[in-house]
Design a protein around this motif. Structure first.
Motif, PDB file in Angstrom:
ATOM      1  N   LYS A 211      40.704  54.754  71.489  1.00 37.51           N
ATOM      2  CA  LYS A 211      41.248  55.507  70.366  1.00 37.51           C
ATOM      3  C   LYS A 211      40.472  56.799  70.103  1.00 37.51           C
ATOM      4  O   LYS A 211      40.909  57.625  69.305  1.00 37.51           O
ATOM      5  CB  LYS A 211      41.224  54.660  69.091  1.00 37.51           C
ATOM      6  CG  LYS A 211      42.224  53.512  69.075  1.00 37.51           C
ATOM      7  CD  LYS A 211      42.209  52.809  67.726  1.00 37.51           C
ATOM      8  CE  LYS A 211      43.285  51.745  67.639  1.00 37.51           C
ATOM      9  NZ  LYS A 211      43.311  51.071  66.320  1.00 37.51           N
ATOM     10  N   VAL A 212      39.317  56.942  70.772  1.00 33.33           N
ATOM     11  CA  VAL A 212      38.475  58.115  70.542  1.00 33.33           C
ATOM     12  C   VAL A 212      38.554  59.087  71.704  1.00 33.33           C
ATOM     13  O   VAL A 212      38.582  60.299  71.506  1.00 33.33           O
ATOM     14  CB  VAL A 212      37.015  57.683  70.305  1.00 33.33           C
ATOM     15  CG1 VAL A 212      36.148  58.888  69.942  1.00 33.33           C
ATOM     16  CG2 VAL A 212      36.939  56.636  69.190  1.00 33.33           C
ATOM     17  N   PHE A 213      38.589  58.592  72.923  1.00 30.60           N
ATOM     18  CA  PHE A 213      38.729  59.447  74.098  1.00 30.60           C
ATOM     19  C   PHE A 213      39.272  58.607  75.246  1.00 30.60           C
ATOM     20  O   PHE A 213      39.096  57.385  75.272  1.00 30.60           O
ATOM     21  CB  PHE A 213      37.396  60.098  74.487  1.00 30.60           C
ATOM     22  CG  PHE A 213      36.307  59.119  74.844  1.00 30.60           C
ATOM     23  CD1 PHE A 213      36.025  58.806  76.170  1.00 30.60           C
ATOM     24  CD2 PHE A 213      35.560  58.500  73.853  1.00 30.60           C
ATOM     25  CE1 PHE A 213      35.033  57.919  76.508  1.00 30.60           C
ATOM     26  CE2 PHE A 213      34.554  57.606  74.170  1.00 30.60           C
ATOM     27  CZ  PHE A 213      34.292  57.303  75.501  1.00 30.60           C
ATOM     28  N   PRO A 214      39.971  59.214  76.216  1.00 35.27           N
ATOM     29  CA  PRO A 214      40.480  58.459  77.360  1.00 35.27           C
ATOM     30  C   PRO A 214      39.317  57.850  78.134  1.00 35.27           C
ATOM     31  O   PRO A 214      38.345  58.533  78.459  1.00 35.27           O
ATOM     32  CB  PRO A 214      41.214  59.514  78.187  1.00 35.27           C
ATOM     33  CG  PRO A 214      41.550  60.599  77.220  1.00 35.27           C
ATOM     34  CD  PRO A 214      40.406  60.628  76.247  1.00 35.27           C
ATOM     35  N   CYS A 215      39.388  56.557  78.427  1.00 33.43           N
ATOM     36  CA  CYS A 215      38.256  55.894  79.068  1.00 33.43           C
ATOM     37  C   CYS A 215      38.713  54.631  79.777  1.00 33.43           C
ATOM     38  O   CYS A 215      39.825  54.145  79.572  1.00 33.43           O
ATOM     39  CB  CYS A 215      37.178  55.559  78.043  1.00 33.43           C
ATOM     40  SG  CYS A 215      37.745  54.516  76.679  1.00 33.43           S
ATOM     41  N   PHE A 216      37.828  54.119  80.595  1.00 30.62           N
ATOM     42  CA  PHE A 216      38.042  52.851  81.277  1.00 30.62           C
ATOM     43  C   PHE A 216      37.461  51.769  80.356  1.00 30.62           C
ATOM     44  O   PHE A 216      36.299  51.401  80.471  1.00 30.62           O
ATOM     45  CB  PHE A 216      37.369  52.869  82.649  1.00 30.62           C
ATOM     46  CG  PHE A 216      37.991  53.848  83.597  1.00 30.62           C
ATOM     47  CD1 PHE A 216      38.866  53.420  84.581  1.00 30.62           C
ATOM     48  CD2 PHE A 216      37.726  55.211  83.494  1.00 30.62           C
ATOM     49  CE1 PHE A 216      39.456  54.320  85.464  1.00 30.62           C
ATOM     50  CE2 PHE A 216      38.303  56.120  84.359  1.00 30.62           C
ATOM     51  CZ  PHE A 216      39.177  55.685  85.348  1.00 30.62           C
TER      52      PHE A 216
END
Length: 882
Positions: A211-216
């Motif tokens: 929800k804060v940054f695109p990530c794995f």
């Protein structure tokens, strides 16, 4: 994560992700710590799956492919929120934007990249080869708006495999909601300020880093994170590393850019971000360690106690783990709005204010103990969870169970003697949940834990309390000192011992026929059904009345087993499960129960303290499961007129509360209350001298006086009228300490006025009146009141869809809400209403708190049957004791 906060199937020593099997992890934990700290090799990739050589379609389930390995993130976040709104601004901007560059290692040749995004607007995507900076063609990208939360990036070609590195760059923007999840906004008022203050906080466990940054956003996909936060002047940014702020101008406006030192290799859920105008106290003897809180709280000294004990507890863990805390900083922050008790973010631990702040003037002994317990729990996580992390959420129990179990030693280092209370707080709590057919094993199969709802359900008493109880049992089973040092060599079959406790649901009841020595085991169930036929590996400790030296024997199969050691003579009694080290209940023939009862009445000190509480708890629950006459259980409470110890009294009161809940709407309630008054009179007289003299007993568990404020507030409101209620409501709004506000908030639920209780229920859905994090506990307080219980149930049932949608993402205690509002359910109509809610859930395909709903249905069915069978017997017994 504290309980109102893990490990998989192969050992990868010396790498960023350390995974161990559920059983092997228990005995190799300390060894792995030593290897982890001594190794510096980079993260090795997981073994490739059998996915196609050039996958372009999404994974078949909602798990990411494991051939793209993130190793490093560079994340920039710019937040548009002022701590205090300037005069020339009429409204706030509740959003943030940023960019992220993640370095990936590709082990195959995919034509698409999949990672996680949720509630973000992704505005740009670029993929470059790391060594040459060559830009790859991106055909397009889209977000999957389903349980997967996938950001799908389709490439014009395909990535190279064999460990080739790529940089994935994304830009994004998102809203600052007030939903207590991801990066969210919070509003609070300082007593000395005229205007509201606002800050930004984060809670990313279990799946909200996306929800804060695109990530794995999976726990096994650890990486190093380099965070930069751009924020308004007058605010301070905190994250996992050491902060380095400097001023700058952007588009003609003043900003502060805070760059943080790189994190250790860690999971995404352990990241944390806060932007506020909080102040801090430095933890003595430790550089780069602070306690952050609102300015007024720091000024009033409410962070002083946490400051005093943090170094002591951390040093204690370093000594017993034989491994130093490895990071350069460790900050702790008290947040006005936080959906869980605390969160173990590596380097920046977050707490609800009541979990970190303590006011010497208004706080109770329990308030102080709670602060110590939470700090001990979260500091333990810096090793168990942060350094050694689960591969997937199905093994969350190891993470939380170790932290729960170790917290009892942590608080002891801070001066609290709570070791024996683990029996009341963890073992007995776990027994109640695990006696249901709808319970679950400690460790589930990975495929059984996929969705957000399935993950959230794991944050329960099985994970925390049963896990801690099983670890305590393992520690007692092993040679002295071996548990903490890790097992390098042992002649004991630990895997056989542990697998039955970890991999199968429930726990056994051991039945001993003392005249013959015959001993059996079977699954203990509150509502008896078939159960399973797999035996537990049980070590039975016991003493006999003529020989109080503890002995032990083992039971590894079902059916009658001749145990000569369990035979006793006519004049002897036998007591098993000494100090309740085993996670099982014990039942005896009725003759032995009566002998134990007579021993308690004659000289209760012969029975070990913990076992006095255990006997009471076992007897009452055996009676609830139709395995023991209820009058035997009730008769065990008679000796308490002479006992003044906390453990047996608390055990009795917890079990007698079930009688109150079952009968406080019937004519049985009167005799019950009269009996309780008679029994407690001696206890009151024993402590009367302390009360009259204003002195405090030396033992923590003997203390009464400092903890009366909550009960006094409640009694005053129960006897008062609307004016009294409004007075306390105003005091609640004005209170400056979270612990005092909690006491007042509880007291407001004690009124007998139905209309006030209904209005109070409506307040719980208004965050300006009752903070979101307090919604569940406030409704449960009201449900505890016999006048408020039906109102609370109707309220929850009517608002269930709204509550699950509005509050379900940020608060992980909806299961406890269902549990709290249905505690009294013992009537057919109540059972039908529960089943109707279940049907509506199934129809809407919600799945929120599904296991908790199934459990309260099963408990209600058991209550209905028990009340029908025992009401007259119970009434007759209590009347006979008056």
């Amino acid at each position: 994560m504290a309980k109102g906060t893990c490990i998989s199937k192969a050992v990868a020593v010396g790498i960023g992700v350390i995974t161990v099997s559920s059983v092997g992890g228990l005995v190799l934990m300390a060894v792995m710590f030593q290897h982890q700290i001594s190794q510096t090799r980079p993260l090795e990739p997981p073994k490739p799956t059998d996915a196609p050589g050039t996958p372009t379609d999404p994974p078949s389930n909602i798990r990411l492919f494991d051939f793209l390995i993130p190793e490093n993130y560079k994340v920039f976040l710019q937040t548009y929120l002022y701590g205090a709104i300037p005069n020339n601004y009429t409204e706030q901007s509740f959003f943030f934007k940023g960019n992220s560059t993640v370095r990936l290692k590709s082990m195959k040749e995919p034509g698409a990249i999949y990672l996680h995004v949720h509630n973000l607007n992704v505005t740009n995507v670029e993929v470059r080869k790391s060594d040459s900076n060559e830009k790859l063609s991106v055909k397009g990208y889209k977000i999957h708006y389903n349980e997967s939360n996938f950001l799908e990036i389709q490439l014009g070609g395909k990535l190279s495999g064999n460990g080739t590195y790529y940089d994935l760059f994304t830009t994004f923007e998102g809203e600052l909601f007030e939903d207590l999840s991801g990066l969210y906004a919070s509003r609070y008022t300082e007593p000395s300020e005229d205007e509201d203050e606002e800050d930004e906080e984060s809670l990313l466990q279990p799946t909200d880093a996306r929800k804060v940054f695109p990530c794995f956003d999976e726990p096994a996909l650890k990486a190093v994170f380099e965070i930069t936060i751009i924020h308004r002047p007058g605010t301070k940014a905190l994250s996992n590393g050491i902060a380095d702020p400097h001023g700058t101008q952007i588009d003609g406006e003043d900003w502060v850019v805070t760059t943080f030192s790189p994190t250790p290799i860690m999971s995404t859920y352990l990241l944390a971000f806060t932007i506020s105008d909080f102040e801090s106290r430095i933890v003595p003897s430790r550089p780069n360690m602070h306690i952050y809180a609102r300015k007024e709280a720091i000024k009033a000294g409410h962070a002083d106690y946490a400051t005093e004990i943090t170094h002591t507890i951390l040093t204690h863990y370093e000594d017993i783990f034989e491994l130093k805390y490895r990071e350069d900083n460790l900050d702790q922050i008290a947040l006005p709005d936080f959906g869980v008790g605390a969160m173990e973010n590596w380097g920046l631990i977050s707490y609800q204010e009541s979990g970190l702040l303590y006011d010497e003037d208004t706080g109770s002994t329990f308030d102080k103990e709670w602060v110590a317990t939470l700090i001990a729990h979260e500091l333990a996580h810096q090793w168990f969870g942060n350094l050694v992390t689960m591969s997937w959420w199905n093994d969350l129990w190891l993470n939380e169970a170790f932290a729960t179990y170790m917290s009892y030693t942590g608080v002891e280092a801070a001066g609290w003697d709570l070791e024996d209370l683990i029996v009341l707080r963890e073992i007995q709590s776990a027994f109640h949940v695990d006696s249901l057919n709808s319970s679950r094993p400690l460790s589930l199969h990975e495929n059984d834990v996929q969705t957000f709802s399935e993950i959230i359900e794991l944050f329960d008493d099985i994970t925390y309390s049963k896990g801690a109880a099983v670890l305590r049992m393992l520690s007692a089973f092993m040679p002295k000192g071996a548990f903490m040092k890790g097992i390098r060599e042992t002649n004991q079959n630990l895997e056989a011992f542990m697998s039955t406790w970890v991999e199968q649901v429930g726990y056994p009841v051991i039945t001993i026929i003392t005249q013959t020595g015959d001993t059996t085991q079977e699954q203990f169930l509150l509502k008896q059904e078939a159960g399973h036929d797999i035996p537990w590996y049980v070590q039975i400790t016991f003493i006999k009345s003529n020989d109080l030296v503890m002995k032990h024997d083992t039971l590894t199969r079902k059916g009658p087993v001749q145990k000569p050691n369990f035979q006793i003579s006519k004049d002897q009694w036998l007591l098993a499960n000494i100090n309740c080290t085993g996670f099982y209940r014990v039942n005896y023939d009725e003759e032995n129960w009566n002998k134990l009862l007579m021993q308690l009445e004659r000289n209760y000190n012969v029975i070990p303290l913990i076992n006095r509480g255990q006997l009471i708890d076992d007897a009452f629950n055996l009676a609830r499961a139709h395995r023991l006459n209820v009058t035997i259980a009730l008769s065990l409470t008679k000796y308490l007129v002479n006992d003044t110890e906390y453990i047996p009294w608390e055990s009795a009161l917890k079990n007698l509360e079930h009688f109150v809940l079952m009968f406080d709407r019937s004519e049985v309630y009167g005799p019950i209350t009269k009996y309780l008054r008679k029994q407690v009179t001696g206890l009151y007289e024993y402590f009367e001298e302390y009360t009259n003299n204003g002195t405090i007993p030396d033992k923590h568990t003997d203390q009464i006086h400092p903890n009366l404020r909550r009960a006094i507030y409640c009694s005053a409101i129960a006897a008062g009228d609307e004016d009294d209620w409004e007075f306390v409501w105003n005091e609640y709004q004005r209170a400056t300490t979270a612990a005092e506000k909690d006491k007042l908030r509880y007291a407001l639920s004690c009124t007998k006025e139905i209309w006030l209780l209904n209005r109070y229920l409506e307040y719980t859905l208004d965050p300006s009146k009752i903070r979101k994090m307090d919604m569940v506990s406030t409704i449960n307080y009201i449900a505890k009141n016999v006048a408020g219980q039906p109102l609370a149930w109707d309220f929850v049932r009517g608002k269930w869809s709204y509550i699950t949608q509005e509050y379900g993402a940020g608060i992980v205690s909806l299961g406890s809400l269902l549990d709290g509002v249905t505690q009294r359910f013992s009537r057919d109509v109540e059972l039908q209403e529960l089943k109707q809610l279940q049907r509506e859930q199934d129809k809407d395909d919600q799945g929120v708190a599904a296991r908790a709903l199934e459990q309260v249905i099963e408990r209600t069915e058991a209550n209905i049957q028990w009340v029908k069978e025992n009401k007259d017997i119970v009434k007759e017994w209590f009347n006979g004791e008056l």
